[in-house]
Design an enzyme around this catalytic site. Structure first.
Site, PDB file in Angstrom:
ATOM      1  N   LYS A  75       0.813  -1.217   0.000  1.00 37.54           N
ATOM      2  CA  LYS A  75       0.000   0.000   0.000  1.00 37.54           C
ATOM      3  C   LYS A  75       0.849   1.270   0.000  1.00 37.54           C
ATOM      4  O   LYS A  75       1.841   1.367   0.720  1.00 37.54           O
ATOM      5  CB  LYS A  75      -0.888   0.029   1.256  1.00 37.54           C
ATOM      6  CG  LYS A  75      -2.025  -0.980   1.257  1.00 37.54           C
ATOM      7  CD  LYS A  75      -2.869  -0.799   2.527  1.00 37.54           C
ATOM      8  CE  LYS A  75      -3.802  -1.977   2.777  1.00 37.54           C
ATOM      9  NZ  LYS A  75      -4.944  -2.023   1.848  1.00 37.54           N
ATOM     10  N   ARG A 159     -23.221  -2.486  -4.366  1.00 35.85           N
ATOM     11  CA  ARG A 159     -24.567  -2.262  -4.922  1.00 35.85           C
ATOM     12  C   ARG A 159     -24.642  -0.930  -5.665  1.00 35.85           C
ATOM     13  O   ARG A 159     -25.280  -0.834  -6.709  1.00 35.85           O
ATOM     14  CB  ARG A 159     -25.621  -2.301  -3.808  1.00 35.85           C
ATOM     15  CG  ARG A 159     -26.000  -3.703  -3.384  1.00 35.85           C
ATOM     16  CD  ARG A 159     -27.383  -3.706  -2.731  1.00 35.85           C
ATOM     17  NE  ARG A 159     -27.778  -5.030  -2.315  1.00 35.85           N
ATOM     18  CZ  ARG A 159     -28.377  -5.918  -3.119  1.00 35.85           C
ATOM     19  NH1 ARG A 159     -28.634  -5.615  -4.374  1.00 35.85           N
ATOM     20  NH2 ARG A 159     -28.707  -7.108  -2.662  1.00 35.85           N
ATOM     21  N   GLY A 208     -14.179  -5.313   5.320  1.00 33.61           N
ATOM     22  CA  GLY A 208     -15.144  -5.867   6.270  1.00 33.61           C
ATOM     23  C   GLY A 208     -15.459  -7.343   6.105  1.00 33.61           C
ATOM     24  O   GLY A 208     -16.307  -7.871   6.829  1.00 33.61           O
ATOM     25  N   SER A 230      -8.242  -7.548   7.932  1.00 30.99           N
ATOM     26  CA  SER A 230      -8.109  -7.969   9.322  1.00 30.99           C
ATOM     27  C   SER A 230      -8.840  -9.277   9.594  1.00 30.99           C
ATOM     28  O   SER A 230      -8.565  -9.950  10.585  1.00 30.99           O
ATOM     29  CB  SER A 230      -8.684  -6.874  10.225  1.00 30.99           C
ATOM     30  OG  SER A 230      -8.290  -5.601   9.766  1.00 30.99           O
TER      31      SER A 230
END
Lengths: 288, 209
Positions: A75, A159, A208, A230
């Site tokens: 990153k 979405r 998530g 994570s």
């Protein structure tokens, strides 16, 4: 261009896992990860620690590169083109210009055309995705809300992006001008989507994912691969969870296999509800 | 279940990687395709394409999906297989610089070095002359495996800098590059025709843009 964009094709249907050292990288590779993201702290720890989050130590990236045979990503901060130059010099296979790190520029993203190494960028909506593609990104991922173990934001972003793509394919030529204006995106890219029905580059899900079901949800919604940050190494038992998420991403429509691989994995990472994070601490707000 | 299929179905191994790109190439030749993720899928295809992707990931998923042994038996029984990049690694007799636990099918007598052309920063594209094609094929090499040995039974169909990059042995064909991402289906057509499948000739409309 095909060389730069092609690597994302090769990662489709796969799982890219965040790792902070070579031991974790090996666990990820053993579990079937199609790439690893080398970073010093997973997003959950960056969120907990606060302060400025920067590019990882090159030594740590080198160690991970030496430990595995699969592609290694790293990153750079939004707009920090020198971190990106360093990562390219290190020979990383992909750069994530990531909102998880503290932005270095509050107006500009990196000019990604100036690099031979391909970039992935996060997006919360189609306009953001197309701005990143116009800057040279070869892969788009949902931002989700990294380090929360909460899939709700990634679902919102997928979405939004895919829903707007569907609408654009139904729009007439006059409406495409309005779409470009509304999305704040280059018109030719909007017109191209109207023709092809899809983004110019692959769309992956990030932010998530904590369970095999989360990964399969992202895939069924239309993501073409998943990043797990994570969610693996902050869980009770990373190796079986990593393997289960890999299988779930491949067999994302097969509920029998999903039921089988979801069993007995121990506790997932403790999640965070979105109402527990105030607006200024949300990573997804970063990016312009 | 046992109803005769109207046309032979060409499978694309869909565990991970660029399988949809291969499906697009096959569809441009007007052949029926099927994504293969389980032994039941495998039982319904007459030939298989193994795509680019990560060979370690696919090798692991071949085991967890209980397909490795079945696929190995089908290959031995003569099922035609076309492997590109990671697919080539899985089909090779010998894999250098792979993981020690990585199994391959040993279906073609070549030795390959994983990432033999280097990392992503070393990836490249170039035109290669292919025996049997009248015009060069645009080949994209992405973290490509390098062929380091070829057995006498192996027919080398294309080389780059003197190194084989497209090869065939009987019903097995392999490429170290990615014909699936250039919208040029001539190598898919060559694979199918060599193995007796009929394809619709559309030699100009499937060229890359």
């Amino acid at each position: 261009m095909q060389v730069k964009r092609g690597l994302a094709e090769m990662m489709k249907g796969g799982v890219i896992m965040d790792v902070v050292n070579s031991d974790q990288a090996k666990i990820a590779e053993d579990a079937g990860a199609c790439a690893v993201m080398a970073l010093e702290r997973v997003p959950a720890d960056i969120r907990r620690d606060g302060g400025v989050a920067r590019m990882s130590d090159p030594q740590m990236i080198e160690d991970i590169k030496a430990a595995v045979t699969i592609p290694v990503m790293a990153k750079a901060r939004i707009g920090h083109f020198v971190e990106a130059q360093i990562l390219q010099a290190l020979g990383v296979d992909y750069i994530d210009e990531s909102e998880v790190l503290t932005p270095a520029d509050e107006t500009h993203h990196i000019d990604k055309w100036a690099f031979t190494v391909p970039f992935v960028c996060g997006a919360t909506n189609l306009g953001e995705a197309l701005r990143r593609i116009s800057e040279g990104a070869c892969m788009i991922r949902s931002k989700g809300e990294a380090g929360t173990g909460n899939i709700v934001e990634a679902v919102r972003h997928l979405r939004s992006i895919i829903g707007d793509i569907r609408k654009i394919t139904q729009a007439d030529n006059a409406e495409l001008f309005q779409w470009a204006k509304t999305l704040q995106a280059p018109l030719p890219l909007v017109q191209e989507i109207a023709e092809t029905g899809w983004l110019q580059v692959p769309l992956f899900c990030a932010g998530g994912i904590a369970t095999p079901a989360d990964a399969a949800l992202a895939m069924q919604l239309g993501a073409q691969a998943v990043f797990v940050g994570s969610g693996i190494f902050k869980s009770d038992d990373p190796s079986p969870r990593a393997k289960a998420i890999v299988e779930a991403t491949t067999h994302f429509r097969d509920a029998d296999i999903l039921a089988k691989v979801s069993r007995g994995l121990g506790a997932p990472m403790t999640g965070i509800g979105m109402d527990e994070i105030n607006q200024t601490q949300r990573f997804a707000e970063r990016g312009w | 279940m046992n109803a005769a299929q109207p046309a032979p179905c060409i499978g694309v191994l869909a565990l991970q990687g660029a399988f949809t790109a291969h499906e697009d190439a096959l569809r441009s030749l007007h052949v029926a395709t099927r994504q293969v993720r389980t032994p039941a899928d495998l039982a319904r295809v007459a030939a298989l394409v193994m795509p680019g992707g990560e060979s370690t990931t696919m090798a692991r998923l071949l085991e967890t999906s209980q397909m490795f042994d079945e696929l190995s038996a089908r290959i031995s029984a003569g099922m035609p297989v076309f492997g590109t990049c990671a697919g080539m690694i899985l089909l090779a007799k010998e894999v250098l610089d792979g993981r020690t636990d990585q199994r391959s099918f040993g279906a073609i007598d070549i030795g390959v070095r994983r990432n033999g052309y280097g990392r992503q920063v070393d990836s490249f594209e170039t035109d290669v002359e292919v025996s049997g094609l009248d015009r060069p094929f645009h080949a994209v090499f992405i973290r490509a495996p390098k062929v380091v040995t070829t057995g006498t039974a192996v027919e080398v169909l294309a080389t780059h800098d003197g190194v084989p990059v497209l090869a065939r042995q009987g019903h097995i064909m392999v490429a170290s590059f990615h014909p699936e991402i250039t919208a040029d289906a001539r190598l898919h057509q060559m694979f199918l025709q060599h193995n007796g499948f009929t394809t619709e000739h559309r030699s100009t409309s499937t060229e890359r843009g």
